[in-house]
Design an enzyme around this catalytic site. Structure first.
Site: not given
Length: 819
Positions: A27, A97, A500, A707, A711
């Protein structure tokens, strides 16, 4: 969307005019924000943004850089689209190089960054696509003195951009055949024999070695000089040319001498040794990239589709689309990611996840393309193909980790940039010192040649990338995907791992263990809880629904006004009654009296179970008194490798912390089974990120293992986020390391691999520097002849790569390495 970034004629003599594509504007307020951000850049005279074309037109002083403009756009919250090219570079021999190619690429207007990996001979370039194309990149590479190509015009490929191809063996064999007669008199001198080939025959044997087989050193050395820098090839070319030239001058100036002092054998043998060393090095380097090639070999080229009429046809993988039904016969490699729609079997996923045992698959289970079907016939509903497949994502992650530079490599690159000029200066000082000091210029030239030949920037350039390639490769084979080299370098310093609980340390498949109603009507309580969570995919909701079905209860229609309260539970209206189902903490916040079932809840929690409370409000809006209807207790078994993972981490000297939104009793019971002392229970998703930040503030290097979506903040807050590959995509995107089959035992494995890789990097850098620190002074002091110097130089690169390859012997059964 096409990006347009092209300089246009200046508006004024001292101004430059840029047009930059911008993504994300929606916008007029976006336009104003971008214009304001650009005008705040020092040197910008004016900025005008067109929302329709999504471009910004900028008038600025010549000192203003593209990087400062794009940084301003990014700070404003928008993106300047970039593209990544992967170029296969040919002809690089050493760290000098690498620095020259990177410098040539970054000088192209529109290039944001360029990183060159000597081990893979691949340059990764990020640039603005309309301002930069593959032709411009390749032209810059060629101007720097190298050859390059862009596979598939730089498009992201399923496989690596290229694998280092070893040079052919015939030049080495030919050089050996020509040099051997020259070297035999030197060997004979060890037994007291003194004889030499005629000078003209020595010249005849040495010349093709010097100018035909050794032409590559002249070409590469000349390219380096034209680019205003130097490399290993230049050192070899100058050193061997000096020895050859001195011998030729002696032969021509003393045509009648019986045994003139000739050094043709030194130059020829040095070139032969360097050619042999480069051939062995290239062969070893190919082995460091074996992980990528092994993954690419897992890609089937065709899939067997079952059509709507029941017939089966084979189609190229590129023609398979999500939703297609794929038939996989016993023993075949699975062609696509999908869900089993019919059949049952065991699937070998070892090459993809590191899981050594076949995994049982039945209807509804997911399978990964590239794994091998066992004894049963499977019908799969395709979910992902091509670049979105799990295998393609694994390849991209491993490629990215191997292409990126570790922070320590950037220091090495700065040293390498001045290495060749310093060596040239030392060789000149050696020549002048011996020449003027002794008056004997022939030995002075030989000592200077030895200085040039023994100096080896190759080992410096290979020390870090070879170890990173080997480390990330062995990690991938065992189901550990490392995002980039920086993560690998951070991982070796991890001293705190925060886990966890649910789905990470436990199976994440809870079952309903108890359903206790205050009024004794346990079936009604279960029916109400199941109705409240109808349609939910939450693990606890599935456990409730399954128990309700097994009990033969009829479920009500979906609840009205359903609301998920993060970290607390769910609320909704069932049969005109407002219900809440969630944690005890939430129940207390709502003012519920838990006393009637407090003892029962504590008994369940003492067994490591999760307790949820079902509450009822008399008003639909949730106003008025809240009463306890009952509690539901859930049990979730530990993953088989969880306790062992904690023990291994402790053996590595790593402290473990468990974070859980569960109640304190259940969390403490699980932690006791695992041997975790530090437990943080009843934490919300934002609390996990805060705790991780507190651990970091205390000076720890923190890894967070999780997982789920909840988390993701904590994974991002940790120095190293580790996501279970069995979890959500959000968690994996926020993490630096992904564990493919969700085994907690891979956490200590990842840390151990990182530490061993870092140890290899340190060892390689030590030896790379030691060769030069010890060898150059010895050569300058006249204690090394050019032949021995050449052998040492060839051995240095080979030893660095071979040392890195020892990482491939790592096994999960290896004893953890503590700091």
């Amino acid at each position: 969307m096409n990006t347009t970034v092209v300089p246009v004629p200046a508006l004024a003599p001292d101004d430059a005019h840029w047009s930059i594509a911008i993504e994300g504007m929606t916008c007029a307020s976006c336009v104003a924000r971008v214009e304001k951000a650009l005008r705040q850049v020092e040197g910008v005279a004016d900025a005008s943004v067109n929302l329709a074309t999504e471009t910004a037109s900028i008038a600025a002083a010549p000192a203003v850089t593209l990087a400062s403009l794009t940084a301003a756009v990014t700070r404003a919250g928008y993106d300047v689209p970039v593209r990544t090219w992967r170029l296969q570079i040919e002809g690089m021999t050493c760290a000098s190089c690498v620095a020259r190619v990177e410098r040539a690429l970054t000088r192209i207007p529109g290039v944001r960054s360029a990183e060159v990996n000597l081990a893979t001979e691949v340059a990764t370039v990020m640039a603005l696509p309309a301002m930069v194309d593959s032709a411009a990149l390749l032209a810059a590479v060629r101007k720097a003195g190298y050859d390059g190509q862009v596979p598939d015009d730089g498009a992201a490929s399923a496989g690596p951009a290229g694998t280092p191809q070893g040079p052919p063996l015939w030049p080495v064999l030919t050089a050996t055949a020509l040099s051997l007669p020259l070297a035999l008199p030197m060997v004979a001198m060890l037994w007291g024999e003194h004889w030499m080939l005629p000078g003209w025959l020595q010249w005849l044997l040495a010349t093709p070695v010097q100018f035909w087989l050794g032409a590559r050193f002249y070409r590469a050395g000349w390219s380096a000089l034209r680019a205003g820098s130097g490399n290993m090839d230049l050192l070899v070319a100058i050193g061997t040319s000096a020895g050859y030239g001195l011998s030729l001058w002696t032969l021509l100036s003393q045509p009648d001498a019986a045994m003139p002092e000739l050094y043709f054998e030194g130059s020829a043998v040095v070139i032969t040794l360097v050619l042999l060393g480069k051939w062995l090095e290239a062969r070893a380097r190919r082995q460091t990239g074996e992980a990528i090639r092994a993954l690419n070999r897992l890609r089937p080229e065709v899939a067997r589709l079952r059509l709507a009429d029941g017939t089966e046809v084979e189609r190229p993988i590129a023609e398979v689309r999500p939703g297609d039904v794929v038939v996989v016969r016993p023993g075949e490699r699975i062609a696509v990611d999908g869900l089993v729609s019919e059949g049952a079997s065991h699937v070998d996923e070892a090459m993809l996840t590191g899981e050594s045992l076949p995994v049982a698959k039945q209807v509804g289970d997911g399978v990964i393309g590239g794994s091998v079907n066992g004894e049963g016939l499977l019908l799969l509903c395709t979910t992902k193909v091509g670049a979105e497949s799990t295998l393609a994502r694994i390849v991209r992650l491993v490629e990215s980790a191997q292409a990126r530079k570790a922070p320590i490599q950037k220091l090495v690159d700065r040293i390498s940039a001045v290495f060749v000029p310093v060596v040239m200066g030392l060789a000149l000082l050696t020549l002048l010192g011996w020449g003027f000091g002794t008056g004997q210029w022939e030995p002075a030239i030989l000592h200077a040649v030895a200085v040039l030949v023994i100096a080896c920037p190759c080992a410096l350039g290979l020390a870090t990338p070879a170890a990173i390639m080997a480390g990330t490769g062995v990690a991938a084979r065992h189901g550990v995907l490392i995002k980039d080299a920086e993560v690998l370098e951070l991982a070796h310093r991890i001293d705190v791992v925060a886990f966890d609980k649910t789905g990470t340390l436990t199976q994440g498949r809870p079952t309903l263990q108890a359903c206790v109603a205050v009024d004794g009507d346990h079936r009604a309580l279960l029916q109400a809880a199941a109705a409240l969570q109808a349609g939910s995919e939450h693990p606890l909701a599935r456990a409730v629904s399954q128990s309700a079905v097994e009990a033969g209860l009829a479920l009500a229609t979906a609840p009205a006004d359903l609301q998920a309260v993060a970290g607390r539970g769910v609320a909704g209206t069932v049969d005109g009654v407002r219900l809440q189902l969630g944690s005890g903490r939430w129940a207390e916040e709502l003012g519920a009296d838990l006393a009637p079932l407090k003892a029962q809840a504590e008994a369940e929690q003492a067994q490591g179970r999760t307790v949820s409370w079902l509450l009822a409000s008399t008003a639909v809006a949730g106003q008025g008194g809240v009463t306890v209807r009952g509690l539901l207790s859930f049990g979730d078994s530990l993953k088989p490798g969880a306790a062992g993972a904690v023990r291994e981490l402790q053996a590595l000297g790593v402290r473990t912390v468990m974070l859980s939104g569960d109640n304190r009793g259940a969390a403490a019971a699980v932690a006791a089974q695992l041997g975790i002392v530090d437990v943080r229970a009843e934490v919300l998703p934002e609390d996990k990120a805060r705790i991780v930040a507190e651990l970091r503030a205390a000076g720890a290097t923190v890894a967070m293992v999780g997982d789920g979506i909840n988390d993701a903040p904590a994974l991002a807050a940790a120095q190293v986020g580790i996501a279970m590959g069995t979890g959500t995509d959000v968690a994996m995107h926020a993490a630096g390391i992904t564990l493919m089959h969700g085994d907690p035992a891979l956490v200590p494995a990842a840390i151990d691999i990182a530490r061993r890789t870092q140890a290899k990097i340190r060892q390689n850098l030590f030896w790379a520097f030691a060769y030069n620190v010890v060898g150059i002074p010895l050569a300058a002091a006249g204690l090394l002849n050019p032949v021995l110097a050449g052998a040492a130089m060839a051995f240095s690169s080979l030893s660095v790569v071979s040392n890195a390859l020892l990482l491939r012997r790592w096994r999960r059964e290896a004893t953890p390495r503590s700091r």
